[in-house]
Motif scaffolding. Structure first.
Motif, mmCIF file in Angstrom:
data_model
loop_
_atom_site.group_PDB
_atom_site.id
_atom_site.type_symbol
_atom_site.label_atom_id
_atom_site.label_comp_id
_atom_site.label_asym_id
_atom_site.label_seq_id
_atom_site.Cartn_x
_atom_site.Cartn_y
_atom_site.Cartn_z
ATOM 1 N N THR A 51 -4.575 3.186 15.674
ATOM 2 C CA THR A 51 -5.362 2.187 14.928
ATOM 3 C C THR A 51 -6.386 2.869 14.028
ATOM 4 O OG1 THR A 51 -5.118 0.608 16.727
ATOM 5 C CG2 THR A 51 -6.879 0.180 15.143
ATOM 6 N N TYR A 52 -7.061 3.884 14.579
ATOM 7 C CA TYR A 52 -8.046 4.629 13.782
ATOM 8 C C TYR A 52 -7.389 5.268 12.562
ATOM 9 C CZ TYR A 52 -10.613 8.759 12.323
ATOM 10 O OH TYR A 52 -11.203 9.741 11.578
ATOM 11 N N ARG A 53 -6.250 5.929 12.757
ATOM 12 C CA ARG A 53 -5.597 6.636 11.655
ATOM 13 C C ARG A 53 -4.998 5.684 10.628
ATOM 14 N NH1 ARG A 53 -2.842 11.380 15.447
ATOM 15 N NH2 ARG A 53 -4.775 12.621 15.669
ATOM 16 N N ASN A 54 -4.535 4.517 11.076
ATOM 17 C CA ASN A 54 -3.973 3.542 10.139
ATOM 18 C C ASN A 54 -5.049 2.896 9.280
ATOM 19 O OD1 ASN A 54 -1.371 4.006 11.017
ATOM 20 N ND2 ASN A 54 -1.362 2.287 12.462
ATOM 21 N N THR A 55 -6.259 2.775 9.815
ATOM 22 C CA THR A 55 -7.355 2.156 9.046
ATOM 23 C C THR A 55 -8.205 3.199 8.311
ATOM 24 O OG1 THR A 55 -8.753 2.212 11.028
ATOM 25 C CG2 THR A 55 -7.508 0.191 10.605
ATOM 26 N N LEU A 56 -7.910 4.467 8.528
ATOM 27 C CA LEU A 56 -8.694 5.527 7.887
ATOM 28 C C LEU A 56 -8.395 5.595 6.396
ATOM 29 C CD1 LEU A 56 -10.571 8.016 8.270
ATOM 30 C CD2 LEU A 56 -8.501 9.382 8.580
ATOM 31 N N LYS A 57 -9.441 5.616 5.589
ATOM 32 C CA LYS A 57 -9.292 5.776 4.139
ATOM 33 C C LYS A 57 -9.211 7.262 3.822
ATOM 34 C CE LYS A 57 -9.344 4.335 -0.178
ATOM 35 N NZ LYS A 57 -8.200 3.580 -0.741
ATOM 36 N N GLU A 58 -8.004 7.714 3.507
ATOM 37 C CA GLU A 58 -7.781 9.143 3.259
ATOM 38 C C GLU A 58 -8.319 9.549 1.887
ATOM 39 O OE1 GLU A 58 -6.459 11.195 5.459
ATOM 40 O OE2 GLU A 58 -4.724 10.319 6.464
ATOM 41 N N ASP A 59 -8.858 10.757 1.812
ATOM 42 C CA ASP A 59 -9.312 11.322 0.542
ATOM 43 C C ASP A 59 -8.250 12.301 0.052
ATOM 44 O OD1 ASP A 59 -10.553 12.388 -1.632
ATOM 45 O OD2 ASP A 59 -12.377 13.021 -0.599
ATOM 46 N N TYR A 60 -7.406 11.829 -0.873
ATOM 47 C CA TYR A 60 -6.281 12.642 -1.328
ATOM 48 C C TYR A 60 -6.695 13.704 -2.338
ATOM 49 C CZ TYR A 60 -3.159 9.499 1.135
ATOM 50 O OH TYR A 60 -2.518 8.794 2.118
ATOM 51 N N TYR A 61 -7.978 13.718 -2.715
ATOM 52 C CA TYR A 61 -8.468 14.787 -3.581
ATOM 53 C C TYR A 61 -8.768 16.049 -2.783
ATOM 54 C CZ TYR A 61 -8.981 11.155 -7.111
ATOM 55 O OH TYR A 61 -8.735 10.140 -7.998
ATOM 56 N N LYS A 62 -8.906 15.875 -1.462
ATOM 57 C CA LYS A 62 -9.171 17.012 -0.583
ATOM 58 C C LYS A 62 -7.910 17.329 0.219
ATOM 59 C CE LYS A 62 -14.081 15.969 0.170
ATOM 60 N NZ LYS A 62 -15.083 15.603 1.201
ATOM 61 N N LEU A 63 -7.901 18.495 0.846
ATOM 62 C CA LEU A 63 -6.793 18.855 1.727
ATOM 63 C C LEU A 63 -6.793 17.904 2.925
ATOM 64 C CD1 LEU A 63 -4.544 21.034 2.170
ATOM 65 C CD2 LEU A 63 -6.176 22.183 3.668
ATOM 66 N N ILE A 276 0.714 18.120 2.705
ATOM 67 C CA ILE A 276 -0.276 19.193 2.894
ATOM 68 C C ILE A 276 0.265 20.521 2.372
ATOM 69 C CG2 ILE A 276 -1.578 20.481 4.637
ATOM 70 C CD1 ILE A 276 -1.578 17.873 6.317
ATOM 71 N N LEU A 277 1.569 20.768 2.571
ATOM 72 C CA LEU A 277 2.178 21.988 2.009
ATOM 73 C C LEU A 277 2.092 21.973 0.489
ATOM 74 C CD1 LEU A 277 5.297 22.444 4.312
ATOM 75 C CD2 LEU A 277 3.487 24.130 3.946
ATOM 76 N N GLY A 278 2.284 20.799 -0.107
ATOM 77 C CA GLY A 278 2.119 20.684 -1.559
ATOM 78 C C GLY A 278 0.705 21.006 -1.989
ATOM 79 N N GLN A 279 -0.282 20.486 -1.249
ATOM 80 C CA GLN A 279 -1.686 20.769 -1.572
ATOM 81 C C GLN A 279 -2.011 22.251 -1.436
ATOM 82 O OE1 GLN A 279 -3.439 17.847 1.207
ATOM 83 N NE2 GLN A 279 -4.397 16.893 -0.578
ATOM 84 N N LEU A 280 -1.531 22.867 -0.370
ATOM 85 C CA LEU A 280 -1.822 24.291 -0.141
ATOM 86 C C LEU A 280 -1.173 25.163 -1.209
ATOM 87 C CD1 LEU A 280 -1.463 24.488 3.747
ATOM 88 C CD2 LEU A 280 -3.551 24.858 2.426
ATOM 89 N N ASN A 281 0.068 24.875 -1.562
ATOM 90 C CA ASN A 281 0.744 25.663 -2.597
ATOM 91 C C ASN A 281 0.086 25.454 -3.953
ATOM 92 O OD1 ASN A 281 3.234 27.182 -1.574
ATOM 93 N ND2 ASN A 281 3.480 25.201 -0.576
ATOM 94 N N ASN A 285 -1.814 28.196 -6.560
ATOM 95 C CA ASN A 285 -1.144 28.340 -7.868
ATOM 96 C C ASN A 285 0.368 28.580 -7.749
ATOM 97 O OD1 ASN A 285 -3.639 28.128 -9.290
ATOM 98 N ND2 ASN A 285 -4.061 30.259 -8.752
ATOM 99 N N ASN A 286 0.975 28.076 -6.700
ATOM 100 C CA ASN A 286 2.435 28.158 -6.555
ATOM 101 C C ASN A 286 3.005 26.793 -6.935
ATOM 102 O OD1 ASN A 286 5.089 28.605 -5.829
ATOM 103 N ND2 ASN A 286 4.552 29.731 -3.959
ATOM 104 N N SER A 287 3.108 26.568 -8.244
ATOM 105 C CA SER A 287 3.473 25.244 -8.757
ATOM 106 C C SER A 287 4.863 24.819 -8.325
ATOM 107 C CB SER A 287 3.389 25.244 -10.288
ATOM 108 O OG SER A 287 2.105 25.600 -10.705
ATOM 109 N N GLU A 288 5.802 25.756 -8.350
ATOM 110 C CA GLU A 288 7.191 25.414 -8.039
ATOM 111 C C GLU A 288 7.324 24.863 -6.615
ATOM 112 O OE1 GLU A 288 11.571 27.599 -7.988
ATOM 113 O OE2 GLU A 288 9.873 28.596 -8.962
ATOM 114 N N LYS A 289 6.729 25.547 -5.648
ATOM 115 C CA LYS A 289 6.799 25.087 -4.261
ATOM 116 C C LYS A 289 6.005 23.798 -4.065
ATOM 117 C CE LYS A 289 7.902 29.075 -1.380
ATOM 118 N NZ LYS A 289 7.510 29.830 -0.182
ATOM 119 N N ALA A 290 4.880 23.678 -4.763
ATOM 120 C CA ALA A 290 4.075 22.457 -4.650
ATOM 121 C C ALA A 290 4.880 21.248 -5.114
ATOM 122 C CB ALA A 290 2.791 22.595 -5.472
#
Length: 892
Positions: A51-63, A276-281, A285-290
């Motif tokens: 319930t907590y995770r479903n109602t959590l407002k995620e910040d997609y600008y951060k990891l 998260i793998l997309g964010q980390l890549n 600066n690994n655009s292709e993998k991101a």
């Protein structure tokens, strides 16, 4: 029948015993511990965390966090479920451990197969409850007492997770290494087991045969070794990733996440890992993998916002024609109304990559205009536009973009402080450039004939009104579009008829709000504008101080007339000279900012040359010649010679000429100023000790013999103050004060001297020795709360004055929670009140304000005092400012 019932009853009674290790006992207590404790407790924990995770407002600008956990504020809502889970497991352990667990440390074995899971569940509940010490204590017990059970590995993983939460990174790393060692041992056992010959000749096989020959029934080593489940491996790799992120090692974190995918079963969790793998890549600066991982997110059952941000981020990493069409299609979809600003920003990024900068800027502007509530996205668009303008050396629009960005910045914006500094640094440049342009234009109009001026002003007025009408039309169109999008969003979010979801009513309310308040951000204190602090002078019960606020409305565009515009032109000689002075000062300031702050030497040269052309024989011309000399001398000394010759020829007695002939001149002058300052400070200390005769004699020596002393004006004022202290007749101070005003008319000391002259001419009380003495109706209260009161000139607008004081407070006293208000003193005297202070803080505030021109313009020249509530009340009752001025002089 009775026999069977009796038998079942006896069997039940026998099974209740926790001290007998029989099948029936283990079965009964195991089932109870499994379902009454472990199962029900985990259901409670899972439901509350889900319930907590479903109602959590995620910040997609951060990891994104791998497994979000509640913070200190959020966890309180989970307490009932978590505490119930702990209570259930604790009760099960107390009643169903075999043998009893009254003293856990003395137990040597456990026959109930579900007790370790209950201990583990208590630890997990404590982990989510943020009781990490309690959690680690439970996990360590499981790890120690159930070392040959799979729960021992889970306990080790949760210990590592608890250490990561408490920033014990090295301890967490030790736990991970220990678990890796167990995995390696299991892998080795698995290898030895493979193959016929390996199995035939393995040491384990021989050992098993020897044990069998001796009649032992113990399991072999391979069978005793607990298995590492797939679920445990998945959680271990996630924990390893969290550890690597805590150690700021993105490369190893990516490896751990890729390994975690091998053990992950749930589609939703796979989507999160890929995002998260997309964010980390992308961060590395690994655009292709991101792009690859963001694309993978769309193949799983990810939440809508995650899928949307995956598409946006994929486009930002380098979109093509296909992605562009996909984004344009998303713009047309009503369910993306709330996210149009992000879509436009992504399209702008694609346009920049394609080299179409004009379209990119247009799309960034659209992103700003359609933004509903995403302050972060709006700030990003403003920052991008500011950076582009700054790169093109268009500093005026750059400052405006940075200033707008700073106004909407969320608290956690990555480089918010840098942007605010850029806006502040360029603010003075914009003010200087705009002032110079304005003064230059009004001077040109002032030089026209009366008929030409009138005709020109009418054309300007028509243009102003036309532009204002166009601006209002654009605002109205934008408002309608905003209402339509908000209505669509409301319909999308809810189909109910509840009042707050009624799009029509909300639209009408928004329009009414905008008409009254204008465009405001959705934030605390929204009634406060960006520039003006509107505060109330709160009155206490029983206080007779009652003054009405006085406000002046800013003139509307529609109320402008040719006469009102003509009245602002510098037509008289004095007004023209003042305008010219402001223009030269602004041009010179702009040149200095270009030279010292922005390192734009060419732009600086243009400004200084313009000053020299307009003021060849004046002080600004001299300063500009010197700046031009410095600019060229550092690069090509031969080009600096003409400027040096002009200074030496036209201004031979200036400090700059003396420096050019003696490079040590300013150093010597500075040393001399320091000595003079030290001498003055020593004399001031003696004045404070009451040595008035000695101080007066010393002041006379400096005044008459050291005419170049930079502190001569201060000596003259100090000399007059000594005469006032030594004589009952205050008129003996007048000659010295009048001489000070004549010799240094523009100094702060001269202004104070004029105030004293006015007081003496009106008549003052006889001299009384001592300090902090009650004077007339006013009483000194050093411990009482103080206000600072500023008296405004008749021409000064109190609303504008409050705005200036608010800007000054933010810049110099931001840590103090100061309130600013305006009142009317007497019949028509406007005042500004700032509070709260203590006595010393009030005096310090006044000192800083008096020597600061930034933000407050000419307000630092106004009369201002520190005053307590009681004395303020008396001042309003009597309206006798002269008497309080004398009281303030004697006591503060």
């Amino acid at each position: 029948m009775k026999f069977y019932l009796s038998f079942l009853l006896m069997l039940f009674l026998l099974a209740c015993s926790t001290e007998k290790n029989r099948v029936v006992n283990r079965t009964y207590h195991g089932l109870t511990a499994h379902y009454n404790g472990y199962f029900n407790a985990n259901e409670l924990i899972d439901q509350s965390i889900t319930t907590y995770r479903n109602t959590l407002k995620e910040d997609y600008y951060k990891l994104l966090p791998l497994k979000p956990v509640p913070n200190e504020e959020e966890v309180s809502a989970l307490y009932p479920a978590l505490d119930t889970a702990i209570a259930k497991c604790t009760k099960v352990i107390a009643k169903h451990s075999m043998p009893t667990a009254s003293v856990p440390s003395k137990k040597k074995s456990e026959h109930n197969p579900w007790i370790d899971e209950n201990w583990l569940t208590i630890g997990i509940a404590n982990y989510y409850r943020r009781d990490y010490d309690g959690a680690v204590k439970n996990f360590k017990y499981v790890k120690k007492f159930f070392e040959n059970d799979p729960s021992t590995y889970l306990a080790g993983i949760w210990i590592a997770r608890s250490y990561i939460q408490t920033k014990k990174i090295s301890e967490a790393a030790i736990q991970i290494k220990e678990l890796d060692k167990h995995i390696a041992e299991l892998e080795e056992l698995k290898k030895n087991k493979k193959g016929f010959f390996g199995k035939l000749f393995s040491k384990e096989k021989k050992k098993k045969k020897r044990k069998k020959r001796r009649g032992k029934k113990k399991k072999d080593e391979e069978e005793e070794k607990a298995k590492f489940t797939r679920k445990s491996r998945y959680l271990l790799e996630l924990t390893r990733c969290e550890l690597q992120l805590a150690q700021k090692d993105d490369e190893k974190a990516i490896e751990a996440l890729e390994k975690a995918l091998e053990f992950c079963k749930k589609s939703k969790e796979k989507a999160r890992i890929h995002f998260i793998l997309g964010q980390l890549n992308a961060r590395n600066n690994n655009s292709e993998k991101a792009v690859y991982h963001y694309g993978k997110v769309l193949r799983y059952s990810a939440p809508f916002e995650m899928s949307f941000n995956a598409r946006i981020n994929r486009a930002l990493m380098g979109g093509g024609e296909k992605l562009k069409k996909e984004l344009e299609k998303m713009l047309r979809d009503n369910k993306n109304t709330e996210f149009k600003d992000q879509i436009y920003y992504a399209l702008a990024n694609i346009a920049f990559k394609e080299g179409d900068e004009v379209k990119g800027k247009e799309l960034l502007t659209r992103s700003i205009l359609v933004s509903l509530s995403n302050r972060r996205q709006k700030a990003m668009a403003y920052e991008k536009l500011g950076d582009l303008s700054f790169r093109d050396r268009a500093y005026i629009p750059a400052q405006k973009y940075y200033d707008s960005c700073a106004a909407v910045l969320p608290d956690d914006y990555p480089n918010g402080e840098i942007i605010q500094n850029k806006a502040l640094k360029l603010k003075d440049l914009v003010a200087a450039v705009e002032t110079a342009a304005y003064e230059d234009s009004v001077q040109r109009i002032a030089k026209m004939s009366a008929s030409e001026r009138e005709s020109y002003v009418k054309k300007v007025l028509e243009k102003i009104k036309r532009e204002e009408a166009e601006r209002k039309a654009r605002e109205e169109a934008r408002l309608k579009d905003l209402q339509a999008r908000q209505a669509a969003l409301a319909e999308q979010k809810s189909s109910t008829k509840f009042f707050w979801n009624n799009a029509k009513v909300k639209g009408e309310g928004l329009e009414t709000f905008r008409k009254q308040w204008g465009q405001r951000e959705n934030e605390d204190d929204w009634r406060r504008s960006d520039k003006v602090v509107l505060a109330k002078f709160e009155e206490q019960e029983g206080d007779s101080l009652s003054v009405e606020n006085k406000t002046e409305d800013t003139p509307e565009i529609d109320s402008l007339t040719p006469e009102s515009l003509l009245s602002k032109l510098p037509i008289s000689d004095s007004a023209y000279q003042a305008s010219r002075e402001r223009m030269l000062n602004a041009l010179f300031d702009a040149g200095v900012i270009y030279k010292d702050l922005l390192k734009e030497d060419q732009l600086a040269v243009q400004r200084f040359e313009k000053v020299v052309a307009k003021d060849p024989n004046g002080n600004y011309g001299l300063m500009s010649l010197y700046q031009l000399y410095l600019l060229y001398n550092s690069k090509d000394p031969t080009k600096s010679y003409p400027y040096k010759e002009k200074i030496l020829k036209q201004f031979p007695d200036s400090d700059y000429a003396k420096y050019l002939t003696d490079p040590e001149f300013f150093v010597k002058q500075k040393e001399l100023e320091k000595l003079n300052q030290d001498d003055y400070q020593k004399l001031l200390e003696r004045y404070n000790r009451g040595l008035y005769s000695f101080v007066a004699t010393s002041c006379e020596t400096v005044i008459n013999e050291d005419l170049q002393n930079h502190f001569r004006a201060k000596y003259m004022l100090l000399h007059a103050m000594c005469l006032g202290k030594m004589n009952e007749d205050k008129k003996l101070m007048l000659p010295g004060l009048e001489r000070l005003v004549k010799d240094y008319p523009k100094s702060d000391e001269a202004k104070r001297a004029q105030e004293l002259i006015a007081l003496i001419n009106k008549g003052v009380s006889k001299y009384e020795d001592g300090s902090r003495v009650k004077k007339g109706i006013y009483e000194y209260e050093g411990d009482a709360a103080h206000w600072v009161i500023i008296f405004l000139e008749p021409r000064e607008n109190p609303v504008l004055a409050k705005s200036k004081i608010a800007d000054f407070n933010r810049a110099y006293f931001s840590r103090d929670d100061l309130t600013v208000s305006s009142k009317v003193f007497g019949k028509d005297q406007s005042i500004i009140l700032i509070d709260p202070f203590d006595a010393d803080k009030a005096v310090e505030y006044i000192k800083v304000l008096k020597r600061t021109k930034q933000y407050v313009s000419s307000l630092h020249e106004n009369k201002m005092y520190g005053i307590t509530r009681k004395n303020l009340k008396k001042l309003f009752e009597t309206s006798n400012l002269e008497e309080y001025d004398l009281f303030y002089l004697d006591n503060y």
